[in-house]
Design a protein around this motif. Structure first.
Motif, PDB file in Angstrom:
ATOM      1  N   CYS A   1       0.815  -1.215   0.000  1.00  0.00           N
ATOM      2  CA  CYS A   1       0.000   0.000   0.000  1.00  0.00           C
ATOM      3  C   CYS A   1       0.850   1.266   0.000  1.00  0.00           C
ATOM      4  CB  CYS A   1      -0.921  -0.009   1.217  1.00  0.00           C
ATOM      5  SG  CYS A   1      -0.013   0.008   2.774  1.00  0.00           S
TER       6      CYS A   1
ATOM      7  N   CYS B   1       5.778  -5.515   5.951  1.00  0.00           N
ATOM      8  CA  CYS B   1       4.814  -6.347   6.662  1.00  0.00           C
ATOM      9  C   CYS B   1       5.142  -7.835   6.655  1.00  0.00           C
ATOM     10  CB  CYS B   1       3.405  -6.075   6.125  1.00  0.00           C
ATOM     11  SG  CYS B   1       2.825  -4.436   6.623  1.00  0.00           S
TER      12      CYS B   1
ATOM     13  N   GLN C   1      -3.280   3.762   8.521  1.00  0.00           N
ATOM     14  CA  GLN C   1      -4.086   2.545   8.393  1.00  0.00           C
ATOM     15  C   GLN C   1      -5.531   2.822   8.805  1.00  0.00           C
ATOM     16  OE1 GLN C   1      -0.740   1.686   9.384  1.00  0.00           O
ATOM     17  NE2 GLN C   1      -0.417   0.753   7.409  1.00  0.00           N
TER      18      GLN C   1
HETATM   19 FE1  F3S Z   1       0.302  -4.641   2.830  1.00  0.00          FE
HETATM   20 FE2  F3S Z   1       1.228  -3.925   5.144  1.00  0.00          FE
HETATM   21 FE3  F3S Z   1       0.138  -2.139   3.565  1.00  0.00          FE
HETATM   22  S1  F3S Z   1       0.171  -5.813   4.713  1.00  0.00           S
HETATM   23  S2  F3S Z   1      -1.403  -3.329   2.500  1.00  0.00           S
HETATM   24  S3  F3S Z   1       1.981  -3.246   3.143  1.00  0.00           S
HETATM   25  S4  F3S Z   1      -0.027  -2.208   5.775  1.00  0.00           S
END
Ligand code: F3S
Ligand code: SAH
Ligand code: SF4
Length: 436
Positions: A12, A79, A200
């Motif tokens: 994201c 992530c 978020q």
């Molecule tokens: Fe993916 Fe982490 Fe963003 S799981 S959608 S990079 S907050």
């Protein structure tokens, strides 16, 4: 070549922002950023774990980079680092050299030095999640372009049962308004006309007594930024005063993302979303009546565990009622260790998920076409994002892509250009530059 670092970004906008932040931290510590893994001693992959295919993409890429440059060290950021932790280091086939989670980027210079140092046997690893890290006074090395991202809060406390983000990004925390304003003013000096505030749960922003409304009010009144956007909000934090502010201020875009996820009350409850279908629809009514020209987008998951066809039809019904301008529609993807994965078997068949997603995509196409058509014959300011050989590509206030033949060489990326909208498709608008 020891100090040369290559970075690649998945996921994201928060990751896009973080990659720029990482570059800024590394450059300040004497590292040099390069454009290809061939020129680098370390390749950093800033990763996403939101769905299974996001993980797979990165794992394939690791093998590809190692095949081309066998000496290169590979670091996993983002992530997947916090989601898989030591599991990634233990995987001998992957042969990862460094792991750093989203709250560990200030330690990256020393983690990288350890990875490069042949004397150090243990692989550098830091996935601690912090309750405080906001990178408050570090400004990312933003590229040129039309839009600049500004992270205003990080983390998530909502624990939707399908979602990995609360585990990969930790708890919610916000930056002070003054540090955000300083960053926005710097961007304004660099010539950016648009900023997108990121979090978020962006509208859950809270610093001391300051709320998201206070923050938006100040950015809107104390800077000359022409377009302010924000993403991604949660439906639970849309007080009427926020909607009124958006309507009143010309420099806050009349475009709101309102993630629905499902239109069925039983599924919403199982997802741990904090609203019912009726409450969601009532929020949409309030948004539409307060901001008459609003453009709405959403996120939807089809095939959540135990979702029946009739329950799926409730989601379809909400989409028909709201008529979103745009929708991001996903098939449920089980994420290990989330509450949904632990409690509910992923029992909707692949075929059913495909059928449901296709039905929604088809319907959304017709809705997008209708919604986009409302702009035809209007004069609108288009923020230019890209210039191809013969064409300007930009977005209107509603965030719809606009394509426009290039009329002269004076127009630059980042300019706001008055255009006359001529026609609409489900994917965008055709326009021509409006001659005064
Ligand atoms: Fe993916 Fe982490 Fe963003 S799981 S959608 S990079 S907050
Ligand atoms: N914080 C934001 C965005 C989270 S991720 C929000 O709450 O809106 C973006 C979208 O990915 C989510 O809105 C959801 O629709 C989708 N998503 C998250 N986890 C998923 C999963 N396990 N399977 C499929 N889609 C998922
Ligand atoms: Fe995930 Fe829900 Fe948090 Fe969004 S609000 S990041 S979907 S847990």
């Amino acid at each position: 070549m020891k100090n040369q670092i290559y970075i690649e970004t998945y996921g994201c906008q928060m990751n896009t922002y973080d990659s720029d932040l990482v570059q800024s931290i590394l450059i300040n510590h004497g590292f040099q950023m390069v454009d290809s893994p061939n020129q680098a001693s370390v390749a950093l992959l800033n990763t996403c774990s939101i769905r299974e295919n996001a993980n797979n993409k990165v794992l394939n890429r690791v093998h590809e980079i190692k095949r081309v440059s066998s000496d290169i060290k590979i670091g996993i950021l983002g992530c997947m680092a916090t989601n898989f932790k030591t599991e990634l280091l233990d995987n001998k086939r992957l042969n990862i050299d460094l792991i750093a989670g989203p709250d560990s980027y200030q330690a990256l210079p020393s983690l990288i030095n350890d990875a490069i140092d042949a004397q150090i046997q243990e692989k550098p690893f830091d996935v601690t999640l912090s309750e405080f890290e906001t990178y408050e006074s570090i400004y990312p090395a933003q590229k040129d372009g039309a839009n600049a991202w500004v992270a205003i809060m990080r983390g998530c406390n909502n624990f939707c049962t399908f979602c990995v983000v609360p585990y990969t990004r930790g708890r919610e925390r916000s930056r002070s308004i003054s540090s955000i304003l300083d960053e926005v003013k710097l961007l304004e000096d660099q010539g950016f006309k648009q900023v997108t505030l990121l979090g978020q749960n962006v509208n859950s922003y809270r610093f001391g007594n300051d709320t998201f409304i206070d923050l938006l009010d100040q950015i809107s009144s104390k800077t000359s930024i022409k377009r302010i956007r924000f993403t991604s909000p949660h439906p639970k934090d849309f007080p009427i005063e926020l909607l009124q502010l958006i309507n009143d201020r010309p420099n806050i875009c009349k475009q709101i993302h309102v993630p629905l996820q499902s239109g069925n009350d039983r599924i919403l409850k199982k997802m741990n979303r904090s609203y019912t279908q009726v409450e969601f629809l009532s929020l949409i009514d309030t948004i539409k009546s307060t901001i008459p020209t609003v453009a709405l987008s959403t996120d939807i998951i089809v095939g959540f565990p135990t979702e029946t066809h009739d329950e799926f039809l409730d989601t379809k019904h909400v989409c028909e009622t709201v008529m979103f301008d745009h929708a991001f529609i996903f098939k449920y993807s089980e994420r290990p260790n989330t509450r949904a994965a632990l409690k509910f078997p992923d029992d909707v068949s692949a075929d059913d998920k495909t059928e449901r997603i296709m039905a929604l995509i088809e319907m959304q196409k017709s809705h997008s076409k209708i919604k986009n058509s409302q702009w035809v014959h209007q004069k609108q300011d288009i923020l230019i994002e890209r210039i191809d050989d013969h064409q300007l590509v930009g977005r209107n206030d509603a965030n719809v892509l606009v394509y426009c033949p290039k009329s002269n060489d004076l127009i630059q990326v980042g300019d706001l250009v008055p255009c006359m909208i001529q026609s609409a498709t489900p994917h965008g608008l055709k326009a021509c530059v409006h001659q005064q």
